[in-house]
Enzyme design. Sequence first.
Site, mmCIF file in Angstrom:
data_model
loop_
_atom_site.group_PDB
_atom_site.id
_atom_site.type_symbol
_atom_site.label_atom_id
_atom_site.label_comp_id
_atom_site.label_asym_id
_atom_site.label_seq_id
_atom_site.Cartn_x
_atom_site.Cartn_y
_atom_site.Cartn_z
ATOM 1 N N ASP A 1 0.979 -1.190 0.006
ATOM 2 C CA ASP A 1 0.055 0.076 0.015
ATOM 3 C C ASP A 1 0.844 1.263 -0.049
ATOM 4 O O ASP A 1 1.928 1.170 -0.525
ATOM 5 C CB ASP A 1 -1.027 -0.037 1.130
ATOM 6 N N HIS B 1 2.389 2.115 -3.185
ATOM 7 C CA HIS B 1 1.573 3.098 -3.712
ATOM 8 C C HIS B 1 1.804 4.540 -3.796
ATOM 9 O O HIS B 1 1.038 5.464 -3.751
ATOM 10 C CB HIS B 1 -0.115 2.828 -3.067
#
Length: 385
Positions: free
Chosen positions: A211, A234
């Site tokens: 993430d 991310h």
Amino acid sequence: MIQILIILTLFYCSSAISTYNVQSFGAKSDGKSDSTKAFLNAWGAACAATSPATIYVPQGRYLLQNAYFEGKSCKNTAITMRIDGTLVAPSDYNIIGKSGSWLRFERVTGVSIYGGTIDAQGTQLWACKKAGKACPQGATSLAFYNSNNIVISGLTSSNSQMFHVLIYGCKNAYLVNMKISADGNSPNTDGIHVQHSTGVTIMNSHIGTGDDCVSIGPGASNLWIENLACGPGHGVSIGSLGWDLQEAGVQNITVKTATFSGTQNGVRVKTWARPSNGFVRNVLFQHVVMSNVQNPIIIDQNYCPHNENCPNQASGVKISDVTYQDIHGTSAMQVAVKFDCSKTRPCTGITLDQVNLAYKGKPAIATCANAGGTAAGVVEPSSCL
């Protein structure tokens, strides 16, 4: 001379550091015996000390269940945890997975953690989530709540069930030489999450996870990120913001000298498409290298996954004074710069300065909606502001 020696002796005695070896409190380094109580007892002894104290963790593997290091009754404001070994969570993810956090420090002041590894063994929980089974949300590996003057240096965090490190409601935290790793497909395993905190510095760290490498939540201010290597992951994300109508804003954020390799995003601001009084302002992204990044520069104010709880609404978060300076490299998508701002509260004061992003050796594209600002120097793709 005698008086000087007496003064130096008194100073030395008053500044002597008490050391508490967790093995002296019953901790076992076999990775199988539960050492939770031993660590908490060592914490209690350090808290009771009248001089700076060190909790020492020798080499080996130490099995810990949920450990809550509480500072409300701790009299010591200079506790160092020096780790030469590895702290490991139970292999059964249910033991810590329903608690919210595995290693939790709350209302502490002057705590420093140096070295060591924490391994939350989250792979089985990730598999459970990917399979769509009923499983716990998972625990943050290392959490600091409502704490001041925190130092985390040289720590390695691997395989967290959820966030690796959480800084929430804190003032003055310094995170340096961190190494954070989890599978690129691991769900919700943000590297470092900062929320409702001020004066946080993250430096010289390498984060690869499933993430956000660094996620920045409501109420974060005066955050400095420098010398960051991110990938997989991310990227660095301000948001998601604007879920609540009354929400603290984000301001004075600097991200400089960072490299993003094969990440989903580079530098991102993301808000829910919902009414809110929140804001994002005074943000600088500087000296950033993108290597095959899907969304190198992105503002997304229409975040509404699965079109639930927010369709056909507009974000109320006001974004202003965001600068992108010396951003270069390659985009994995043709749209390398995307400013998708709120139709009711457009973005203002966006600055592009020396931005050069290419797509597979071809010109990339920039798209804008409800965004205003200026461009200076060489800007590729051509500015749409």
